[in-house]
Motif scaffolding. Sequence first.
Motif, PDB file in Angstrom:
ATOM      1  N   ALA A 215       0.823  -1.211   0.000  1.00  0.00           N
ATOM      2  CA  ALA A 215       0.000   0.000   0.000  1.00  0.00           C
ATOM      3  C   ALA A 215       0.857   1.260   0.000  1.00  0.00           C
ATOM      4  O   ALA A 215       0.532   2.248  -0.660  1.00  0.00           O
ATOM      5  CB  ALA A 215      -0.921  -0.005   1.224  1.00  0.00           C
ATOM      6  N   LEU A 216       1.960   1.232   0.726  1.00  0.00           N
ATOM      7  CA  LEU A 216       2.837   2.409   0.796  1.00  0.00           C
ATOM      8  C   LEU A 216       3.452   2.732  -0.557  1.00  0.00           C
ATOM      9  O   LEU A 216       3.724   3.903  -0.856  1.00  0.00           O
ATOM     10  CB  LEU A 216       3.935   2.183   1.836  1.00  0.00           C
ATOM     11  CG  LEU A 216       3.478   2.169   3.291  1.00  0.00           C
ATOM     12  CD1 LEU A 216       4.633   1.761   4.203  1.00  0.00           C
ATOM     13  CD2 LEU A 216       2.935   3.534   3.707  1.00  0.00           C
ATOM     14  N   ARG A 217       3.658   1.716  -1.372  1.00  0.00           N
ATOM     15  CA  ARG A 217       4.225   1.960  -2.703  1.00  0.00           C
ATOM     16  C   ARG A 217       3.242   2.690  -3.616  1.00  0.00           C
ATOM     17  O   ARG A 217       3.649   3.267  -4.633  1.00  0.00           O
ATOM     18  CB  ARG A 217       4.658   0.633  -3.344  1.00  0.00           C
ATOM     19  CG  ARG A 217       5.914   0.043  -2.710  1.00  0.00           C
ATOM     20  CD  ARG A 217       6.491  -1.083  -3.563  1.00  0.00           C
ATOM     21  NE  ARG A 217       5.645  -2.268  -3.522  1.00  0.00           N
ATOM     22  CZ  ARG A 217       5.783  -3.249  -2.647  1.00  0.00           C
ATOM     23  NH1 ARG A 217       6.739  -3.167  -1.718  1.00  0.00           N
ATOM     24  NH2 ARG A 217       4.997  -4.299  -2.668  1.00  0.00           N
ATOM     25  N   LEU A 218       1.956   2.656  -3.252  1.00  0.00           N
ATOM     26  CA  LEU A 218       0.941   3.341  -4.059  1.00  0.00           C
ATOM     27  C   LEU A 218       0.824   4.823  -3.714  1.00  0.00           C
ATOM     28  O   LEU A 218       0.254   5.593  -4.469  1.00  0.00           O
ATOM     29  CB  LEU A 218      -0.424   2.664  -3.869  1.00  0.00           C
ATOM     30  CG  LEU A 218      -0.512   1.180  -4.253  1.00  0.00           C
ATOM     31  CD1 LEU A 218      -1.906   0.646  -3.950  1.00  0.00           C
ATOM     32  CD2 LEU A 218      -0.170   0.975  -5.722  1.00  0.00           C
ATOM     33  N   LEU A 219       1.368   5.197  -2.561  1.00  0.00           N
ATOM     34  CA  LEU A 219       1.298   6.593  -2.155  1.00  0.00           C
ATOM     35  C   LEU A 219       2.343   7.420  -2.882  1.00  0.00           C
ATOM     36  O   LEU A 219       3.406   6.920  -3.246  1.00  0.00           O
ATOM     37  CB  LEU A 219       1.509   6.718  -0.635  1.00  0.00           C
ATOM     38  CG  LEU A 219       0.460   6.051   0.252  1.00  0.00           C
ATOM     39  CD1 LEU A 219       0.850   6.209   1.722  1.00  0.00           C
ATOM     40  CD2 LEU A 219      -0.921   6.651   0.018  1.00  0.00           C
ATOM     41  N   LYS A 221       5.389   9.696  -3.539  1.00  0.00           N
ATOM     42  CA  LYS A 221       6.664   9.823  -2.817  1.00  0.00           C
ATOM     43  C   LYS A 221       6.813  11.240  -2.261  1.00  0.00           C
ATOM     44  O   LYS A 221       6.539  12.220  -2.943  1.00  0.00           O
ATOM     45  CB  LYS A 221       7.832   9.498  -3.737  1.00  0.00           C
ATOM     46  CG  LYS A 221       9.159   9.360  -2.988  1.00  0.00           C
ATOM     47  CD  LYS A 221      10.292   8.993  -3.923  1.00  0.00           C
ATOM     48  CE  LYS A 221      11.565   8.686  -3.153  1.00  0.00           C
ATOM     49  NZ  LYS A 221      11.966   9.760  -2.232  1.00  0.00           N
ATOM     50  N   ARG A 222       7.251  11.318  -1.007  1.00  0.00           N
ATOM     51  CA  ARG A 222       7.446  12.606  -0.351  1.00  0.00           C
ATOM     52  C   ARG A 222       8.889  13.053  -0.520  1.00  0.00           C
ATOM     53  O   ARG A 222       9.814  12.237  -0.451  1.00  0.00           O
ATOM     54  CB  ARG A 222       7.090  12.493   1.135  1.00  0.00           C
ATOM     55  CG  ARG A 222       5.685  11.981   1.379  1.00  0.00           C
ATOM     56  CD  ARG A 222       5.382  11.803   2.855  1.00  0.00           C
ATOM     57  NE  ARG A 222       6.312  10.894   3.511  1.00  0.00           N
ATOM     58  CZ  ARG A 222       6.149  10.441   4.755  1.00  0.00           C
ATOM     59  NH1 ARG A 222       5.093  10.813   5.459  1.00  0.00           N
ATOM     60  NH2 ARG A 222       7.030   9.618   5.289  1.00  0.00           N
ATOM     61  N   PRO A 223       9.113  14.356  -0.719  1.00  0.00           N
ATOM     62  CA  PRO A 223      10.492  14.825  -0.937  1.00  0.00           C
ATOM     63  C   PRO A 223      11.405  14.627   0.263  1.00  0.00           C
ATOM     64  O   PRO A 223      12.624  14.532   0.103  1.00  0.00           O
ATOM     65  CB  PRO A 223      10.298  16.321  -1.245  1.00  0.00           C
ATOM     66  CG  PRO A 223       8.959  16.674  -0.678  1.00  0.00           C
ATOM     67  CD  PRO A 223       8.131  15.445  -0.824  1.00  0.00           C
ATOM     68  N   GLY A 228      12.999   3.957  -0.320  1.00  0.00           N
ATOM     69  CA  GLY A 228      12.636   2.902   0.624  1.00  0.00           C
ATOM     70  C   GLY A 228      11.754   3.351   1.763  1.00  0.00           C
ATOM     71  O   GLY A 228      11.281   2.523   2.549  1.00  0.00           O
ATOM     72  N   PHE A 229      11.515   4.659   1.875  1.00  0.00           N
ATOM     73  CA  PHE A 229      10.650   5.190   2.932  1.00  0.00           C
ATOM     74  C   PHE A 229       9.443   5.884   2.300  1.00  0.00           C
ATOM     75  O   PHE A 229       9.558   6.455   1.221  1.00  0.00           O
ATOM     76  CB  PHE A 229      11.422   6.193   3.802  1.00  0.00           C
ATOM     77  CG  PHE A 229      12.386   5.555   4.760  1.00  0.00           C
ATOM     78  CD1 PHE A 229      11.986   5.204   6.035  1.00  0.00           C
ATOM     79  CD2 PHE A 229      13.691   5.300   4.377  1.00  0.00           C
ATOM     80  CE1 PHE A 229      12.878   4.616   6.926  1.00  0.00           C
ATOM     81  CE2 PHE A 229      14.587   4.708   5.254  1.00  0.00           C
ATOM     82  CZ  PHE A 229      14.193   4.366   6.530  1.00  0.00           C
ATOM     83  N   PRO A 230       8.323   5.835   3.023  1.00  0.00           N
ATOM     84  CA  PRO A 230       8.046   5.118   4.273  1.00  0.00           C
ATOM     85  C   PRO A 230       8.029   3.611   4.063  1.00  0.00           C
ATOM     86  O   PRO A 230       7.853   3.133   2.947  1.00  0.00           O
ATOM     87  CB  PRO A 230       6.663   5.637   4.681  1.00  0.00           C
ATOM     88  CG  PRO A 230       6.035   6.075   3.408  1.00  0.00           C
ATOM     89  CD  PRO A 230       7.145   6.586   2.535  1.00  0.00           C
ATOM     90  N   LYS A 231       8.225   2.867   5.157  1.00  0.00           N
ATOM     91  CA  LYS A 231       8.316   1.422   5.041  1.00  0.00           C
ATOM     92  C   LYS A 231       7.544   0.744   6.167  1.00  0.00           C
ATOM     93  O   LYS A 231       7.183   1.389   7.165  1.00  0.00           O
ATOM     94  CB  LYS A 231       9.763   0.961   5.063  1.00  0.00           C
ATOM     95  CG  LYS A 231      10.529   1.274   6.331  1.00  0.00           C
ATOM     96  CD  LYS A 231      11.917   0.635   6.300  1.00  0.00           C
ATOM     97  CE  LYS A 231      12.657   0.973   5.034  1.00  0.00           C
ATOM     98  NZ  LYS A 231      13.972   0.310   4.940  1.00  0.00           N
ATOM     99  N   ALA A 232       7.281  -0.533   5.989  1.00  0.00           N
ATOM    100  CA  ALA A 232       6.581  -1.331   6.999  1.00  0.00           C
ATOM    101  C   ALA A 232       7.543  -2.377   7.559  1.00  0.00           C
ATOM    102  O   ALA A 232       8.358  -2.949   6.821  1.00  0.00           O
ATOM    103  CB  ALA A 232       5.355  -2.010   6.389  1.00  0.00           C
ATOM    104  N   LEU A 253      16.929   7.209   8.633  1.00  0.00           N
ATOM    105  CA  LEU A 253      16.037   8.240   8.113  1.00  0.00           C
ATOM    106  C   LEU A 253      16.438   9.625   8.616  1.00  0.00           C
ATOM    107  O   LEU A 253      16.513  10.586   7.839  1.00  0.00           O
ATOM    108  CB  LEU A 253      14.595   7.921   8.522  1.00  0.00           C
ATOM    109  CG  LEU A 253      13.518   8.923   8.081  1.00  0.00           C
ATOM    110  CD1 LEU A 253      13.501   9.067   6.567  1.00  0.00           C
ATOM    111  CD2 LEU A 253      12.144   8.506   8.597  1.00  0.00           C
ATOM    112  N   THR A 254      16.710   9.740   9.914  1.00  0.00           N
ATOM    113  CA  THR A 254      17.064  11.049  10.468  1.00  0.00           C
ATOM    114  C   THR A 254      18.421  11.519   9.947  1.00  0.00           C
ATOM    115  O   THR A 254      18.604  12.715   9.676  1.00  0.00           O
ATOM    116  CB  THR A 254      17.082  10.999  12.008  1.00  0.00           C
ATOM    117  OG1 THR A 254      17.928   9.937  12.450  1.00  0.00           O
ATOM    118  CG2 THR A 254      15.677  10.768  12.555  1.00  0.00           C
ATOM    119  N   ASP A 255      19.378  10.605   9.790  1.00  0.00           N
ATOM    120  CA  ASP A 255      20.687  10.978   9.239  1.00  0.00           C
ATOM    121  C   ASP A 255      20.547  11.528   7.826  1.00  0.00           C
ATOM    122  O   ASP A 255      21.188  12.528   7.463  1.00  0.00           O
ATOM    123  CB  ASP A 255      21.642   9.776   9.244  1.00  0.00           C
ATOM    124  CG  ASP A 255      22.091   9.387  10.651  1.00  0.00           C
ATOM    125  OD1 ASP A 255      21.900  10.199  11.570  1.00  0.00           O
ATOM    126  OD2 ASP A 255      22.623   8.266  10.816  1.00  0.00           O
TER     127      ASP A 255
END
Length: 323
Positions: A215-219, A221-223, A228-232, A253-255
């Motif tokens: 489902a996340l792959r259908l959203l 992509k956020r800049p 690979g993110f977001p991920k489950a 992710l934070t790095d």
Amino acid sequence: MNIDDLVKGIAAGERRALARGITLVESSREDHRAQATALLAALPKEREALRIGLSGTPGVGKSTFIESFGMMLIAQGLRVAVLAIDPSSSRSGGSILGDKTRMDLLSREKDAFIRPSPSQTHLGGVARRTREAVALCEAAGFDVVLIETVGVGQSETVVAEMSDVFLLLLAPAGGDELQGVKRGIMEMADIIVVNKADGDLKPAASRTCADYAGALRLLRKRPQDPDGFPKAMMVSALQESGLSETWGEVQALTDWRRANGFWARARAAQARYWFEQTVKHTLLAQLEAPKAKAALSELSDLVAQGAIDPTKAAQDFVAQLER
């Protein structure tokens, strides 16, 4: 209350001073609000914690996950603060505030601080003063601040406006791909954590994780996200499996966001958001003034009697406030 002494105590990492500071910023008394403003202005600003928001439906195991996750972080030499938001009754206004009792091991750790707070019917899954409480925990030198929301459903997105990483906890068999692409909280999540991936529930957890990954792959992509993110991911807080992997993904992710400028930009956007929210709350607070309440009551009676149109009455009331 001596604000200078309180600031020194918080800056020194004293838990008692931190607890008193949070009680002060949560108070709605007018004199306390003035003291809270002075306290927040005097806090050291150079300290910065990693803020992790956690949400999920009731019963998903948020408290168990936080305790296991927090204990793992402390074992790595980190100081952890937990701000747990408890739902308030719409009838009595009271809250149970029992989250601390469900984190028995974590609450005994000297490098942990757990503070349950009532939501006071504030919408969005967090309490109105949670952002100020986060600032106090940062000033007290905590490395990680975990913000646990009330846990009521897909509208709990306000926590994303005060956190650096947003984890959404789900239970096995918590929904299929169509459920996963629902707007709102799903679009805010950075990592979806399928908890209770143990025992008889492990196959169901694996299927749920795969469904949400698809489902996340259908959203869109956020800049602010690397590839690979977001991920489950799957986790068993009870068996303490998958926790280090989750922490590794949070760090990765934070790095990446720090290196690419998204961290600072997000913090600046959050500061702007909370400034605007504070202005709105300050304006709404004017309605509680005796003169305003009297005018509101008078116009309400006229509207109920049909003597004046509601829209016209509202315009007249606002005009009176502006005088």
